[in-house]
Design an enzyme around this catalytic site. Sequence first.
Site, PDB file in Angstrom:
ATOM      1  CG  HIS D  50      -1.952   1.027   1.243  1.00 21.08           C
ATOM      2  ND1 HIS D  50      -3.105   0.929   0.506  1.00 21.08           N
ATOM      3  CD2 HIS D  50      -2.013   2.213   1.895  1.00 21.08           C
ATOM      4  CE1 HIS D  50      -3.844   2.001   0.714  1.00 21.08           C
ATOM      5  NE2 HIS D  50      -3.201   2.802   1.545  1.00 21.08           N
ATOM      6  CG  HIS D  96     -10.887   3.460   2.317  1.00 18.45           C
ATOM      7  ND1 HIS D  96     -11.560   3.759   3.474  1.00 18.45           N
ATOM      8  CD2 HIS D  96      -9.567   3.531   2.627  1.00 18.45           C
ATOM      9  CE1 HIS D  96     -10.683   4.025   4.429  1.00 18.45           C
ATOM     10  NE2 HIS D  96      -9.482   3.881   3.942  1.00 18.45           N
TER      11      HIS D  96
HETATM   12  N1  LIG Z   1      -1.984   3.815 -10.875  1.00 17.90           N
HETATM   13  C1  LIG Z   1      -1.260   4.940 -10.702  1.00 17.90           C
HETATM   14  N2  LIG Z   1      -0.958   5.752 -11.748  1.00 17.90           N
HETATM   15  C2  LIG Z   1      -0.260   6.899 -11.559  1.00 17.90           C
HETATM   16  N3  LIG Z   1       0.145   7.340 -10.369  1.00 17.90           N
HETATM   17  C3  LIG Z   1      -0.127   6.593  -9.296  1.00 17.90           C
HETATM   18  C4  LIG Z   1      -0.834   5.366  -9.397  1.00 17.90           C
HETATM   19  N4  LIG Z   1      -0.967   4.819  -8.167  1.00 17.90           N
HETATM   20  C5  LIG Z   1      -0.372   5.690  -7.305  1.00 17.90           C
HETATM   21  N5  LIG Z   1       0.130   6.768  -8.013  1.00 17.90           N
HETATM   22  C6  LIG Z   1       0.772   7.923  -7.423  1.00 17.90           C
HETATM   23  O1  LIG Z   1       1.664   7.487  -6.411  1.00 17.90           O
HETATM   24  C7  LIG Z   1       1.609   8.411  -5.304  1.00 17.90           C
HETATM   25  C8  LIG Z   1       1.279   7.661  -4.060  1.00 17.90           C
HETATM   26  O2  LIG Z   1      -0.013   7.141  -4.202  1.00 17.90           O
HETATM   27  P1  LIG Z   1      -0.891   6.945  -2.868  1.00 17.90           P
HETATM   28  O3  LIG Z   1      -0.098   6.170  -1.905  1.00 17.90           O
HETATM   29  O4  LIG Z   1      -2.232   6.409  -3.284  1.00 17.90           O
HETATM   30  O5  LIG Z   1      -1.070   8.482  -2.392  1.00 17.90           O
HETATM   31  P2  LIG Z   1      -1.462   8.796  -0.873  1.00 17.90           P
HETATM   32  O6  LIG Z   1      -0.253   8.433  -0.091  1.00 17.90           O
HETATM   33  O7  LIG Z   1      -1.775  10.271  -0.909  1.00 17.90           O
HETATM   34  O8  LIG Z   1      -2.655   7.911  -0.561  1.00 17.90           O
HETATM   35  C9  LIG Z   1       0.530   9.450  -5.629  1.00 17.90           C
HETATM   36  O9  LIG Z   1       1.178  10.584  -6.208  1.00 17.90           O
HETATM   37  C10 LIG Z   1      -0.280   8.774  -6.705  1.00 17.90           C
HETATM   38  O10 LIG Z   1      -0.846   9.737  -7.590  1.00 17.90           O
END
Ligand SMILES: Nc1ncnc2c1ncn2[C@@H]1O[C@H](COP(=O)(O)OP(=O)(O)O)[C@@H](O)[C@H]1O
Lengths: 239, 89, 89, 740
Positions: D50, D96
């Site tokens: 995650h 979620h």
């Molecule tokens: N499938 C995806 N395509 C492009 N960018 C992604 C993808 N999954 C995650 N990211 C990018 O990776 C970073 C971390 O994602 P995430 O952990 O979901 O953010 P947060 O920590 O705010 O919940 C964010 O900038 C998100 O936009």
Amino acid sequence: MRFGIAVFPGTWSDRDCRHAVELAGHETVMLWHKDRDLQDADCVILPGGFAYGDYLRAGAVARFAPLMESVTEFANAGGLVWGICNGFQILCEAHLLPGALTRNGSLQYRCAPTWLRVETVDTAFTSGCAAGDVLEIPVSHGEGRYVADEATLEMLERDQRVAFRYVRRDGSGVVEESPNGSMRDIAGIVNEARNVLGMMPHPERACEPLLGSSDGMRLFDSVAKSISGSGAMPVGAAW
Amino acid sequence: MTFAVEVVVALKPVVNDPQGLVVRDGLHRLGFSGVRAVRVGKHLELEIEGDDETSVRALVEAMCEQLLRNTVIEDSRIGSIRVLSDTPL
Amino acid sequence: MTFAVEVVVALKPVVNDPQGLVVRDGLHRLGFSGVRAVRVGKHLELEIEGDDETSVRALVEAMCEQLLRNTVIEDSRIGSIRVLSDTPL
Amino acid sequence: MTSVQLAGASDQDLAEVALTRAEYVHLVESLGREPNRLELGIVGALWSEHCSYKTSKPLLGTLPTKGPRVLQGPGENAGAVDIGDGLACVFKIESHNHPSAIEPYQGAATGVGGILRDIFTMGARPLALLDSLRFGPLDELHQRHLFDGVVAGIGGYGNCIGVPTVGGELYFDESYRTNCLVNAMCVGIVEQGRLTRATASGPGNLVLLVGADTGRDGIHGASFASVVLDAGSAARRPAVQVGNPFLEKCLMEACLELAGDPRVIAMQDLGAAGLCGSTAELAHRGGCGIEVDVSRASRRETGMTPYEVMLSESQERMLIVAKPSDVPSLQEVFERWDLHSDVVAVILAEERFVVRDGADHVCDLPLDVLVDGAPLRGAPGSRPHRAAPLDATNRRRRSWTSEEALLRLLGSPNLGSRAPVYRRYDQQVGDATVILPGGDAALVRVEGTSRGLGLATDGNSRYAALDARQGAMIAVCEAARNVVATGAKPAAVTNCLNFANPEHAVVWWDLHDAIEGIGDACRALDIPVVSGNVSLYNDTGGTGIDPTVVIGMVGVIDDVKGRCTAGFRDVGDSVALIGPVDSELGGSEYQRIADGVNAGPPPHLDIDLERRVHGFILEAIAAGLLHSAHDCAEGGIAIAIAESCLLGDIGARVTIDELEQGEGLINGEAGILFGESQSRFVISFAREALVRLHELAARHSVPFRGLGSVGGERFSVTGCIDVSLADVRRVHEGALIERE
Ligand SMILES: Nc1ncnc2c1ncn2[C@@H]1O[C@H](COP(=O)(O)OP(=O)(O)O)[C@@H](O)[C@H]1O
Ligand SMILES: [Mg+2]
């Protein structure tokens, strides 16, 4: 002409109300819940939202905000107070209006267009309408079921204090289509002196054809006209 | 001393209670056919500083009138009052 | 016989209770500064047909597990059980 | 270091923090020592799928993330694009799923809370929310329970905080019976000058923790979302978080007051892995270090350990980095909103992650190991051989007339009216929603400008189940089509990748192919990917979900007055089909309900034609030639026309004779009416516009076929369908209503 718009923590119609009032060509001033100064507002709007999360009961906590002391004095002195949605709930909790607003009969939040029949034009808020006019104005609430004891309901009817009733588009009774199961399909009422209006629907969301309806504007215009007509400054002047 | 006070807030009998009806029907659907009626109210548990039960009760009664219940549609009653600790938390 | 059964459904102690926080702060604002904590739960009043208290209690316990409480975040307990009438309503 | 050292972590220790033995060994090597218990727990959380994206990161790198409009690509809390007038549109989608499976209401509610924070953390005022939901068959009691709870939870949070939920999507399919999906997207607006980043800087600067007190919520949430749900999930239930939208509303208003304020060096919300994840990200982005003192964080409960404080996922919390001299004045802003704040950390020069409990140093790790050190995971095996797609023809189980099929489709949970869902959402607060849910994309106007944003989420997993790459491409195209139907030009996308257990080769390769598909479609349509989220291990009890690629699309229209809607408008208008004619039924809803299978190749996609069709529709709308435009999706042409009738509350009379002239239409009438061929729109227009539309179609070389005309109170297709609109409406509106 100046509309004061109350802002409690959790209020969210404040910006929409400001937008509508400014569209109508009037001045707005935001009234912070911790302040007491109504800043010479000619009409105070208690907007929609979830003041204090509406936890425990909608409007229960907001009622005790310092601002509400001034609003109550203002109302008692004849000043125009307009409660919309959460504002209506607050006015009932504050006993500026009779009855109470309880959980929708469906137990579900409901956001949808509704049609309101104007039941009295003898208020500053509806004077620009004709009795029987049907206004398209949306609702958005989870606790809009108006309840009161029989005596109160009878009094409201007798004194023509029911301002709006939910009806069908064609003006006929809504029966099972009521958005919330309010007693006698009541959507809005005024106080005995007719200077305090509480209504569940959101006129500020119905002020532009682009947003589907501009019927709400007729209420803002009514208020403006009646204030300029009565040059209502004296009331505000007390502050 | 710290007291734990239970308060029950319920809709007045005359006010109808859609939530209660839904719960009742839900129970019927689950086969609990003996359920005649259900009313749903609030149960509050307060932790309060006070000197003795009487003064605490008086305080809580005031709270009920001012905030905890909507006097128009709700009744309230104070349930158990227990001593939690002899010294403030 | 018809019994009146009280059920209290409350959030588990570890679970966050936003309602309780707002009520506590509200009471503080009203000057009830002695209020340390507030937890808000549900109070249900059931009217049930049954033969005796034991069987009714068992029934209601089953109702709690199946519907009345959200087993994930809520606990429940049965309060008073009173006989309402000896004949079905 | 006063804390106990581990003499080699036991399997039990590792299981608790969801680390493999190999990862542990790698950790010890990178540290050059054994971690203590707290350090192990912290690493376990940040090395979880995650937080670390250890499986998806290598694949995500191939996505196109650049473009003239892009102000912020992946890497921050959300992406941002330039929409003109000096404004930025900030948006992201997030899942979620696991929390919602455990507690549908709170799981969905806190999902909305989380994505809202990602947007206002960047200084943007949330303008709109969208959702994307997947459940098992609705006629099953538990699925109904999940569905009701999730919808109530999304509304419960969004309605209370005052951000409208303007759109979304909803499917029911066996594949989600044990793993429901709850994805939420938020779109916000900010003046470009006020765009706020989550990048710490300046050794000696302080970090404020603002908002909710810290309690024992969601401990292990991050690793929880990274492991398969099992019987033990129930045991981890105390992790369930209860959201407080009222507190978040105050936090949001206070943060927006501070957006672009020079006193705010950085803002970061607390999400996955709580204080631990947010402080580490904050410092790492800035190339500095951070020292957290857990004893300074206000607690909701007594007796919390440093581990619990660091990993608590209590909601509605935010970090602010500021100069020591600015802290008091910032705290005043929060106090105005009755928000509590504590100074909990200080920025360090060296890239270290230090945790103190008062005077007691309990953790000291190199940041790069913590944030970037997780060993990336490659393919668990070589590409499994996929059996050639089943031939879908001649497996017809039921022989319905087209009229029966139409009504059954319209009354099915996947095609029925969504009103029972969105009327529980406030769709209008903000006075900005110009096109409400019910049609294709929502259209939300941008305050102070003539512009509007077309917003849609899409992701048909039946196609992806048959071919992940093709399915992903179609998801991008369909989302774009919905936005285009309003007259808005696609500007950028966010995506949420919901997959089963990637340790299975099939799943990993589907993920690989899906990301390729997104990339290819986005390159071809020239739409950059600016944000997204990955949710893996949607795999309870060995039954994994179908690959589910959810695309969130944002498009821009310069003048909302020039918008187009999906409902037929005027009596006498002509109706036409733009795009190809085929009779393919693979992956279609018709196939689902008529044949009870999902088989055959998914609909064919000619991405270049898709692009030309968008060009045609946008130009036709801009020229004011169209009275309605509606894309053909699930249920094909017949459903699209029926929907345009319902939306416009007016009938239509069409004929498909001309379509039937085509070559090799294997599935005949059913295929033509209900097949889900791509790149298609049903449009209506005044007769006078016909000539110009023909020219336009020729110029864009897109197929244009007349179908019939608008009018009356019936929907009829010559020779096969003739139903009253009232009947159509009744069936359509009843689809999601619980039958007693
Ligand atoms: N499938 C995806 N395509 C492009 N960018 C992604 C993808 N999954 C995650 N990211 C990018 O990776 C970073 C971390 O994602 P995430 O952990 O979901 O953010 P947060 O920590 O705010 O919940 C964010 O900038 C998100 O936009
Ligand atoms: Mg974030």
